[in-house]
Design a protein around this motif. Structure first.
Motif, PDB file in Angstrom:
ATOM      1  N   MET A   1      26.759  44.400  56.485  1.00 18.24           N
ATOM      2  CA  MET A   1      27.911  44.703  55.909  1.00 18.24           C
ATOM      3  C   MET A   1      28.236  44.833  54.838  1.00 18.24           C
ATOM      4  N   MET A   2      29.199  45.624  54.332  1.00 22.42           N
ATOM      5  CA  MET A   2      29.494  46.059  52.994  1.00 22.42           C
ATOM      6  C   MET A   2      30.383  44.811  52.293  1.00 22.42           C
ATOM      7  N   THR A   3      30.354  44.676  51.027  1.00 24.50           N
ATOM      8  CA  THR A   3      30.978  43.644  50.304  1.00 24.50           C
ATOM      9  C   THR A   3      31.530  44.023  49.218  1.00 24.50           C
ATOM     10  N   TYR A   4      32.988  43.598  48.887  1.00 31.02           N
ATOM     11  CA  TYR A   4      33.721  44.169  47.998  1.00 31.02           C
ATOM     12  C   TYR A   4      33.107  43.725  46.798  1.00 31.02           C
ATOM     13  N   PRO A   5      32.988  44.803  45.622  1.00 32.86           N
ATOM     14  CA  PRO A   5      32.559  44.335  44.394  1.00 32.86           C
ATOM     15  C   PRO A   5      33.106  43.085  43.708  1.00 32.86           C
ATOM     16  N   ARG A   6      31.953  42.171  43.348  1.00 34.24           N
ATOM     17  CA  ARG A   6      32.386  41.119  42.524  1.00 34.24           C
ATOM     18  C   ARG A   6      32.011  40.884  41.189  1.00 34.24           C
ATOM     19  N   ASN A   7      33.021  39.931  40.439  1.00 36.41           N
ATOM     20  CA  ASN A   7      32.702  39.869  39.035  1.00 36.41           C
ATOM     21  C   ASN A   7      32.716  41.039  38.101  1.00 36.41           C
ATOM     22  N   LEU A   8      33.285  42.051  38.565  1.00 34.64           N
ATOM     23  CA  LEU A   8      33.769  42.924  37.506  1.00 34.64           C
ATOM     24  C   LEU A   8      34.463  42.432  36.455  1.00 34.64           C
ATOM     25  N   PRO A   9      34.315  42.568  34.961  1.00 33.56           N
ATOM     26  CA  PRO A   9      34.794  42.045  34.091  1.00 33.56           C
ATOM     27  C   PRO A   9      36.373  42.770  33.697  1.00 33.56           C
ATOM     28  N   GLY A  10      36.596  43.719  34.300  1.00 41.34           N
ATOM     29  CA  GLY A  10      37.980  44.113  34.237  1.00 41.34           C
ATOM     30  C   GLY A  10      39.121  43.531  35.102  1.00 41.34           C
ATOM     31  N   LEU A  11      38.597  42.669  36.019  1.00 43.46           N
ATOM     32  CA  LEU A  11      39.516  42.189  37.080  1.00 43.46           C
ATOM     33  C   LEU A  11      40.285  41.259  36.269  1.00 43.46           C
ATOM     34  N   SER A  12      41.796  41.597  36.406  1.00 40.50           N
ATOM     35  CA  SER A  12      42.797  40.587  35.749  1.00 40.50           C
ATOM     36  C   SER A  12      42.727  39.195  36.148  1.00 40.50           C
ATOM     37  N   TYR A  13      43.024  38.179  35.406  1.00 39.87           N
ATOM     38  CA  TYR A  13      43.036  36.627  36.008  1.00 39.87           C
ATOM     39  C   TYR A  13      44.134  36.615  37.045  1.00 39.87           C
ATOM     40  N   ALA A  14      45.335  37.197  36.658  1.00 39.69           N
ATOM     41  CA  ALA A  14      46.157  37.108  37.679  1.00 39.69           C
ATOM     42  C   ALA A  14      45.986  37.864  39.009  1.00 39.69           C
ATOM     43  N   LYS A  15      46.530  37.182  40.290  1.00 45.30           N
ATOM     44  CA  LYS A  15      46.306  37.626  41.313  1.00 45.30           C
ATOM     45  C   LYS A  15      47.469  37.235  42.218  1.00 45.30           C
ATOM     46  N   VAL A  16      47.587  37.977  43.295  1.00 48.56           N
ATOM     47  CA  VAL A  16      48.733  37.611  44.378  1.00 48.56           C
ATOM     48  C   VAL A  16      47.941  37.064  45.686  1.00 48.56           C
ATOM     49  N   ARG A  17      48.050  36.049  46.174  1.00 47.44           N
ATOM     50  CA  ARG A  17      47.443  35.977  47.605  1.00 47.44           C
ATOM     51  C   ARG A  17      48.604  35.473  48.483  1.00 47.44           C
ATOM     52  N   ARG A  18      48.719  36.155  49.641  1.00 47.02           N
ATOM     53  CA  ARG A  18      50.144  36.093  50.435  1.00 47.02           C
ATOM     54  C   ARG A  18      49.663  35.882  51.880  1.00 47.02           C
TER      55      ARG A  18
END
Length: 221
Positions: A1-18
């Motif tokens: 199964m494919m996995t969403y890319p992890r640990n990319l350094p450009g990912l913002s610290y802020a995120k929304v979980r809904r």
């Protein structure tokens, strides 16, 4: 199964979980209400922002951060196909209650709970996990014991079925006796899809891009 890319350094610290529920509310002229829930457990959304995605050769190295996300989006045909997603704030549980054994039943769905530390308060919800992370330890405990059960135990010998997302199961080699409380330590992925059928990648310098928002939507079994 494919996995969403992890640990990319450009990912913002802020995120929304809904978390999301589907509830029908019918109001009466008197002000009374009839409320009915259509879902036994919530669905979830995540909003992620990438401030920097590199592409091409820079500083003697080939970068593919942009192409990792683009490639997954294309491989999934937008919102069509599901994949694994690691939420670094919700990815493992310890001594998670799973079930109380029932006579003649040899398999139990794996779930995780979110809420207050004290279960007696009732401030928590429980839902199915997406996919067990098989690279991390999985431990089974019976009746609150501090010693994990061996997978070859003559009574509680078990395996973990990971074939179907959101239907991950603890499977015993034979049906154990009834009335025993099962709990586990495990790590897991969420099973999600892209919420939208388009993504807006914005180039701001040569081989440098941003992605202001990508929304992931959790899926049912």
């Amino acid at each position: 199964m494919m996995t969403y890319p992890r640990n990319l350094p450009g990912l913002s610290y802020a995120k929304v979980r809904r978390p999301q529920h589907a509830v029908s509310v019918q109001s009466h002229q008197s002000g009374g209400e009839v409320r009915m829930s259509y879902w036994s457990e919530p669905l979830w959304q995540w909003d992620l922002t990438y401030e920097l995605l590199r592409d091409g050769r820079r500083d003697g190295r080939d970068w593919d951060e942009l192409r990792q996300i683009q490639g997954l989006f294309l491989a999934c045909t937008g919102s069509l196909a599901g994949f694994q997603f690691h939420d670094d704030d919700d990815w493992r549980v310890f001594r998670q209650p799973v079930a109380t054994t029932v006579s003649g039943v040899a398999s139990y769905d794996l779930v995780r709970s979110i809420g207050a530390n004290d279960p007696a308060l009732g401030l928590f919800g429980t839902g199915h996990i997406g996919c067990v992370d098989t690279l991390q330890p999985f431990r089974l405990y019976v009746d609150g014991s501090t010693t994990p059960v061996a997978i070859s135990d003559p009574v509680f010998g078990f395996s973990v079925s990971t074939a179907t997302p959101v239907k991950q199961q603890l499977m015993f080699n034979a049906s154990p006796p009834a009335g025993h409380v099962l709990s586990v330590d495990m790590s897991y992925f969420h099973y999600v899809r892209f919420q939208a059928n388009s993504l807006d990648f914005e180039k701001f310098m040569h081989q440098l891009w941003t992605l202001n928002k990508v929304t992931l939507q959790s899926l049912r079994f």
